[in-house]
Design a protein around this motif. Sequence first.
Motif, mmCIF file in Angstrom:
data_model
loop_
_atom_site.group_PDB
_atom_site.id
_atom_site.type_symbol
_atom_site.label_atom_id
_atom_site.label_comp_id
_atom_site.label_asym_id
_atom_site.label_seq_id
_atom_site.Cartn_x
_atom_site.Cartn_y
_atom_site.Cartn_z
ATOM 1 N N ILE A 56 -1.848 -43.744 -18.930
ATOM 2 C CA ILE A 56 -0.829 -42.689 -18.938
ATOM 3 C C ILE A 56 -0.987 -41.767 -17.721
ATOM 4 O O ILE A 56 -0.007 -41.265 -17.176
ATOM 5 C CB ILE A 56 -0.853 -41.887 -20.278
ATOM 6 C CG1 ILE A 56 0.345 -40.920 -20.376
ATOM 7 C CG2 ILE A 56 -2.155 -41.118 -20.443
ATOM 8 C CD1 ILE A 56 1.674 -41.585 -20.520
ATOM 9 N N ASP A 57 -2.247 -41.588 -17.285
ATOM 10 C CA ASP A 57 -2.461 -40.744 -16.098
ATOM 11 C C ASP A 57 -1.837 -41.392 -14.867
ATOM 12 O O ASP A 57 -1.177 -40.735 -14.060
ATOM 13 C CB ASP A 57 -3.955 -40.510 -15.867
ATOM 14 C CG ASP A 57 -4.548 -39.655 -16.981
ATOM 15 O OD1 ASP A 57 -3.747 -39.034 -17.724
ATOM 16 O OD2 ASP A 57 -5.789 -39.625 -17.119
ATOM 17 N N ASN A 60 1.941 -41.185 -15.069
ATOM 18 C CA ASN A 60 2.416 -39.839 -14.722
ATOM 19 C C ASN A 60 2.391 -39.598 -13.223
ATOM 20 O O ASN A 60 3.342 -39.062 -12.651
ATOM 21 C CB ASN A 60 1.560 -38.782 -15.429
ATOM 22 C CG ASN A 60 2.132 -38.464 -16.806
ATOM 23 O OD1 ASN A 60 3.345 -38.300 -16.968
ATOM 24 N ND2 ASN A 60 1.266 -38.424 -17.812
ATOM 25 N N GLN A 61 1.304 -40.046 -12.587
ATOM 26 C CA GLN A 61 1.200 -39.849 -11.139
ATOM 27 C C GLN A 61 2.306 -40.609 -10.399
ATOM 28 O O GLN A 61 2.883 -40.098 -9.448
ATOM 29 C CB GLN A 61 -0.168 -40.337 -10.639
ATOM 30 C CG GLN A 61 -1.305 -39.403 -10.998
ATOM 31 C CD GLN A 61 -2.639 -40.052 -10.639
ATOM 32 O OE1 GLN A 61 -2.896 -41.196 -11.013
ATOM 33 N NE2 GLN A 61 -3.473 -39.322 -9.910
ATOM 34 N N VAL A 63 5.241 -41.532 -11.580
ATOM 35 C CA VAL A 63 6.547 -40.900 -11.818
ATOM 36 C C VAL A 63 6.701 -39.673 -10.916
ATOM 37 O O VAL A 63 7.757 -39.443 -10.315
ATOM 38 C CB VAL A 63 6.700 -40.512 -13.303
ATOM 39 C CG1 VAL A 63 7.888 -39.579 -13.498
ATOM 40 C CG2 VAL A 63 6.878 -41.761 -14.152
ATOM 41 N N GLU A 64 5.604 -38.946 -10.781
ATOM 42 C CA GLU A 64 5.662 -37.763 -9.913
ATOM 43 C C GLU A 64 5.906 -38.173 -8.461
ATOM 44 O O GLU A 64 6.727 -37.591 -7.759
ATOM 45 C CB GLU A 64 4.356 -36.997 -10.028
ATOM 46 C CG GLU A 64 4.451 -35.604 -9.460
ATOM 47 C CD GLU A 64 3.286 -34.751 -9.953
ATOM 48 O OE1 GLU A 64 2.641 -34.114 -9.123
ATOM 49 O OE2 GLU A 64 3.027 -34.800 -11.182
ATOM 50 N N GLN A 77 10.334 -41.944 -16.782
ATOM 51 C CA GLN A 77 9.522 -41.194 -17.724
ATOM 52 C C GLN A 77 8.253 -41.972 -18.058
ATOM 53 O O GLN A 77 8.328 -43.161 -18.364
ATOM 54 C CB GLN A 77 10.351 -41.045 -19.004
ATOM 55 C CG GLN A 77 10.025 -39.841 -19.823
ATOM 56 C CD GLN A 77 11.005 -39.745 -20.985
ATOM 57 O OE1 GLN A 77 11.298 -40.745 -21.640
ATOM 58 N NE2 GLN A 77 11.514 -38.550 -21.217
ATOM 59 N N ALA A 78 7.124 -41.280 -17.954
ATOM 60 C CA ALA A 78 5.875 -41.912 -18.373
ATOM 61 C C ALA A 78 5.714 -41.671 -19.868
ATOM 62 O O ALA A 78 5.830 -40.540 -20.329
ATOM 63 C CB ALA A 78 4.706 -41.318 -17.608
ATOM 64 N N GLY A 82 1.316 -45.844 -21.556
ATOM 65 C CA GLY A 82 1.304 -45.849 -20.095
ATOM 66 C C GLY A 82 2.480 -46.597 -19.495
ATOM 67 O O GLY A 82 2.407 -47.118 -18.388
ATOM 68 N N ILE A 84 6.292 -46.907 -17.955
ATOM 69 C CA ILE A 84 7.250 -46.071 -17.227
ATOM 70 C C ILE A 84 8.647 -46.540 -17.629
ATOM 71 O O ILE A 84 9.036 -47.674 -17.351
ATOM 72 C CB ILE A 84 7.064 -46.181 -15.702
ATOM 73 C CG1 ILE A 84 5.640 -45.761 -15.327
ATOM 74 C CG2 ILE A 84 8.088 -45.309 -14.980
ATOM 75 C CD1 ILE A 84 5.286 -46.007 -13.865
#
Length: 589
Positions: A56-57, A60-61, A63-64, A77-78, A82, A84
């Motif tokens: 998931i980390d 998130n990275q 997606v950012e 969206q994450a 995990g 996307i």
Amino acid sequence: MKKILDLMENRLKQAFEAAGYESSYAKVVLSNRPDLCEYQCNGAMAAAKAYHKKPIDIANQVVEALGDGGEMFSMAQAVMPGFINLKLAEGFLARYMEEMAEAYKLGLEEPEKKETIIVDYGGANVAKPLHVGHLRSAVIGECVKRLGTFMGHQVIGDVHLGDWGLQMGLIIEELRDRKPELPYFDPNHTGPYPEEAPFTISELEEIYPAASAKSKTDEAFKDRAHEATLKLQQGYEPFRAIWRHIIRVSVSDLKKNYQSLDVTFDLWKGESDADPYIPKLIEILEGKGLLKESQGAMVVEVAKDTDTKEVPPCLIRKSDGAALYATSDLGTIIEREEDFHPDRYIYVVDKRQEMHFVQVFRVAKMAGIVKEETPMIFLGFGTMNGKDGKPFKTREGGVMRLERLIGEIDEAVYERIMENRTVDEEEARKTAKIVGLAALKYGDLSNQAAKDYVFDVDRFISFEGNTGPYILYTIVRIKSILSKAAEAGAVGQTGEILPAAGAGEKSLMLQIARFSEVMEGAFEEMAPHKICQYIYELANRFNSFYHDTKILTEEDAGRRSSYIALISLTKTVLETCIHVLGFEAPDRM
Ligand code: ARG
């Protein structure tokens, strides 16, 4: 034009890299949770193992790092653990639709390497009427040929007639019994043989079954037929003369039959054409030390240690010297190599012949006739069964002739058209032919080729459900909207397609966008049924869009014109697909 999946994937690759991960994790696939998203990338899950981080980390990275600002994605969206989840931006999708509508072949990319491909299909046997057993080969083979051509390859279709076997000797001897006075049977005959065939096609069709039945009870007759076949193959001129008549009469009839199926061949070669290549074949096999003697016959041993079932030796020559099935297939391969240097071979034949092709392919490669890396594909198909689950028969229990089968379907469609419509009889007859062919071909192609399927006229001709007529009905519906729009002058066609206003419209666009990916997949896997699945879903999405949307009465002219452009694109996609499948749509039905 890049495939939509590739465009997304490229964007995600950048994001993975920007976030400090290998771009190879950025694979995008169709969502398996359409309620949540349209596409998804599961790469963070795999990356987690390699980078020893929580999926998931990473998600998130990524997606950012995507920082797309809504240009390609309306949602990225994450989600746990995990994934996307992705949704395409409406504006991006609309532009993709416009590009597709403008592009050659709807944006399908040319293949990296343009191949020469031989498709061996049809496989009719001269002097025997075409029956439903040959139907599948013709229908699937025609589609494979059209698909390969559409992909941008040079595809050569060869009917590979059975014109060199025992049926020839049977016919010759039966003819002798019936008309002994013919000059072919007079050993003292000198000079040329008659131009005219000593039989018509209907006589010929009756002669073969009669001879075949006789050979089962009459040993002496059977021996004579064997001998006549051998003599024919060795070049005995009187029999060659009869044989040429048989071929001519039978082939012109076969052509008529294939034409009614809208099936064509580039080559009308047969087993007999392989004959001149047999000496060369033997020479090659001997040169390589591959020929072995076994019980008076010459064979090539093709079994491998890795075989899970027994692969018997390939029989090349029997003691009497008669032509053998494998030998003529190998001779044909030599001929094809000399004439075309194919990059790929595809044989569309009943799957019960698989072992024969395993043997033939192995010999061709061991002998170096075909390069090791050249794919030789056996596309084996299953049996067409009746509703009772047994191989399809006529009501009287006989083998169904193709002509009759087509006639029965056309009749059933005709009745259905006359039931609820007020078109005149002539048009109904014409339409019935077009729709009947679609019903027949779609009924076959929508099944995975290797599986047996049940031939069910009532289901195949239904205008509802996963059927050919349903697809045609959808196209006809679009045609009718388009012509009404043109009549009303309401078209104002700018070709502009606006971002989807509703969920139904977007879902239609998303399905259209998959076109290239589906065609490529169907070709790679030699799977026409994937095209059927695709257009069935496309037709469903169009019909629900149509149900929910006022197209012609839409007041906003720009929106109306956009709808028109979109449904016209839908029609092009459907028509392109059915053309590849091997049938066309009427204007009305
Ligand atoms: N004539 C054969 C049959 O009816 C089919 C031919 C298939 N093609 C081939 N190259 N062997 O069974």
